[in-house]
Scaffold this active site. Sequence first.
Site, PDB file in Angstrom:
ATOM      1  N   HIS A 418       6.660 -12.759  -6.664  1.00 24.90           N
ATOM      2  CA  HIS A 418       7.652 -11.938  -5.969  1.00 24.90           C
ATOM      3  C   HIS A 418       8.968 -11.900  -6.736  1.00 24.90           C
ATOM      4  CE1 HIS A 418       4.833 -11.681  -2.817  1.00 24.90           C
ATOM      5  NE2 HIS A 418       5.142 -12.798  -2.169  1.00 24.90           N
ATOM      6  N   GLU A 660      -9.313   4.287 -19.697  1.00 27.29           N
ATOM      7  CA  GLU A 660      -8.916   2.918 -20.019  1.00 27.29           C
ATOM      8  C   GLU A 660     -10.018   2.109 -20.683  1.00 27.29           C
ATOM      9  OE1 GLU A 660      -6.273   1.120 -16.719  1.00 27.29           O
ATOM     10  OE2 GLU A 660      -7.664   2.434 -15.645  1.00 27.29           O
ATOM     11  N   ASP A 684      -4.831  -1.276 -21.189  1.00 29.20           N
ATOM     12  CA  ASP A 684      -6.210  -1.748 -21.044  1.00 29.20           C
ATOM     13  C   ASP A 684      -7.117  -1.184 -22.131  1.00 29.20           C
ATOM     14  OD1 ASP A 684      -6.212  -3.595 -19.026  1.00 29.20           O
ATOM     15  OD2 ASP A 684      -6.592  -2.160 -17.430  1.00 29.20           O
ATOM     16  N   CYS A 731       0.302   6.786 -19.939  1.00 34.50           N
ATOM     17  CA  CYS A 731       1.159   5.953 -19.093  1.00 34.50           C
ATOM     18  C   CYS A 731       1.177   4.498 -19.544  1.00 34.50           C
ATOM     19  CB  CYS A 731       0.731   6.044 -17.637  1.00 34.50           C
ATOM     20  SG  CYS A 731      -0.967   5.529 -17.320  1.00 34.50           S
TER      21      CYS A 731
END
Length: 811
Positions: A418, A660, A684, A731
């Site tokens: 977090h 990917e 990836d 991306c």
Amino acid sequence: MPRPEPDGSARPDAAARPERRPRRRESGLSLLEDVGEIISQSHDLQSSLEQIVQVVGARVQTEVCSLYIYDPRARRLTLWATEGLNKGSVGKVHMGLDEGLTGLVLQKLEPVMVVDALAHPRYKYFPETGEERYHSFLGVPVMVKRKPLGVLVVQTLRRRRFGADEVRLLRTIATQVSSIVVQARQAETIELKEKERKEYRKGMLEAILRLQEYEKQRDVETPPRPDSRSRRLVGVGASPGFGTGRAHVLRPLVSFDDLEQLRSDDPHAEWQRIEHAVSESIDQVEHLKGRLSERMPEVDSSIFDTHRMMLEDRTFLDRLKKLIDDGLAAESALQVTITEYVGTFSRMTQRYLRERATDVKDIGNRILKNLLGVEDHARDFQDDAVLVAEELTLSDLATIDHDKLRGIALATGGVTSHASILAKSFEIPTVVGIQHLLESVKENEAMVVDGNSGIVYVAPSEEIVREYERLDRDYRAFNLELESLHDLLAVSPDGHSISVLANIGLIGDVAFAKRHGAEGVGLYRTEFPFLTYGEFPDEDEQIRLYRKVIEEMSNTPVTIRTLDLGADKYPSYLPFAKEENPFLGWRSIRVSLELTDLFKVQLRAILRASAYGRVKLLLPMISSLEEVWQAKEIIDEAKRELRREGQPFDESVPVGIMIEVPAAVAIADALIREVDFFSLGTNDLIQYVLAVDRNNRKVAPLYEALHPAVIRAVAQAIRAARDQGKWVGICGEMASDPLCVPILIGFGINELSMEPFSIPLIKKLIRSIDFATAQEMSAAVLGMTSVKEIKGYLFTMMKKMGVIELTEIYH
């Protein structure tokens, strides 16, 4: 040996590839004799060093041999002689001991061998040398009695690992070289006295004066050690950038470690204390829940409901009561119980369950504070604070004012925690996983946090501070220059347009996307809410998040990717079993197609959100036509349900897939007929094409975006889309790498999507390079067969086009 162009760069055409000079495999003894002869006849240090690098380079079968001399006063290394690099760089290339692989040799005072220097984190590129063509690196220190004089370096065009015999040979040569340096020092000292230390010609004078310092001290100085107060701590970069400031050490107000075991003969009174402390804790948790909901909408504030559930859990409370009835005081009973719970979670195999141990500690500390009557103080600190802590809990995240933070350094935590995600969202440089952090830092000490390299400097030396101040000035000046591009489109000088968009994962990222001039969102990663929620977010919860992003982006396109769970992202409510190879296992679209009910909920939410703006739907990690067909069936089913219910949505929402995996590249021509667009997830794709886990330090240097196999895979996928007149974007991180962008444009990419802070840089690059030139570059690169050749060519071209500084800022 490659012959340089007049500007020192290598010829890019294949016909002019470097030719190897004829070499003879001669014994090391013969080479040592030749070097010894040069030294015995030496009258001039410069010419002798030049002869040495020539003979060594020719006889040890390397394309480059160089000698650097160390200046202890300036704490710098200077290139004195080279065979293979651009000779115009002699005397002009300088570096500190904390710079480059050559500096690393003297830092360690041991040989440093790297098979792929360009991929090493300590590699530093000097454009004037033309060394981008050379792969392997071996540097050995030139020393006298473990005192440094310089570095002997050899480099090769091809990747190779030097053998132990070769290393020993070069170490022996380095010992011989040390003698000539000492001789020159003595000779030049006499000459300086005779000439009353008149100014020598530039370059030579500096070196001789440095050698004179050796003579004056009657011993060679050791390499500068950091100031005894200065510490260099290493962790993992979790949020990029660098920040300087003063340490604010966030220590818990109370700690179980400070408690002695206490007993009581009044169990009733101790239990009443526990009940009161738990009740106060519940009220505080409810307050924090509201605060966190305002600051981070994606973080499921209902995670505090999990805290409350534990506070009200009968098993937890019964354990406390039993220990109190057995005679422990409230504090000691709590200490035993929390220790047991933390130990249980910490031993669990799944990472997301192990991370719950932090929540348990948070709950325990809250109850303990209330038991002891310790009130929470406001998390207030100076405007240039670097937050230092063992870990950050959700309670901390709800109370910290991030606007004042210049950096975060944590002893624990991972890049997906977090705290790391929050820091990245707020663009706060962050390093996590730093051993011995709290023992190494005192309150208000000066600090530098480098989130790019994963390094933290405590009480940094003046040299380190000056270097980061220089980087900061350069960065600010560069960004000031780029501000003028904010509202401009990415259009090449010859009129070719490329869309430049942002990758986001949090609603807070939208502000940064807009600040940096994004033309939309090219990748909205939807995983984070699913990772933080206690259970699968329902349709309405998802719609609220998606709609907020869409409306904030003001009618610019938003590409929403369906869940990419698994591998290293595990929500607690899904049954992810431990896998030997999770990146090749049950993840991404495979999870969605198996858990079709949950998949349909997300598809319905994305479709309904499309009524509020320009949405594209993106499916991750597709490897077969069957997966596309199955996903499209579920999408059509969701559309039919929404029509029956009268729910508005965009009937023509474009559906695309991520490329990917190599399988998708191989059948790209068939896949593109089934969808509206491709988005290449190069992070990836590179891993799968090269079989390299970039998070594994042993093989991470092999992760290379400009590997010929990667380049050809990317070109093939782009060509398949363009042949069908379909739109195609990227991306992955290649989209923000200035070395990669020109060839991607040349291949015919329509869109580049990246982290927001990279957008101005890539806009400037696109606006500086003709599309026709980009096409020429991409065609040339496709014909090359090695990373070295590709990088050398690209560096040369970028230099000729006057945009080399853009690659230096990135790299």
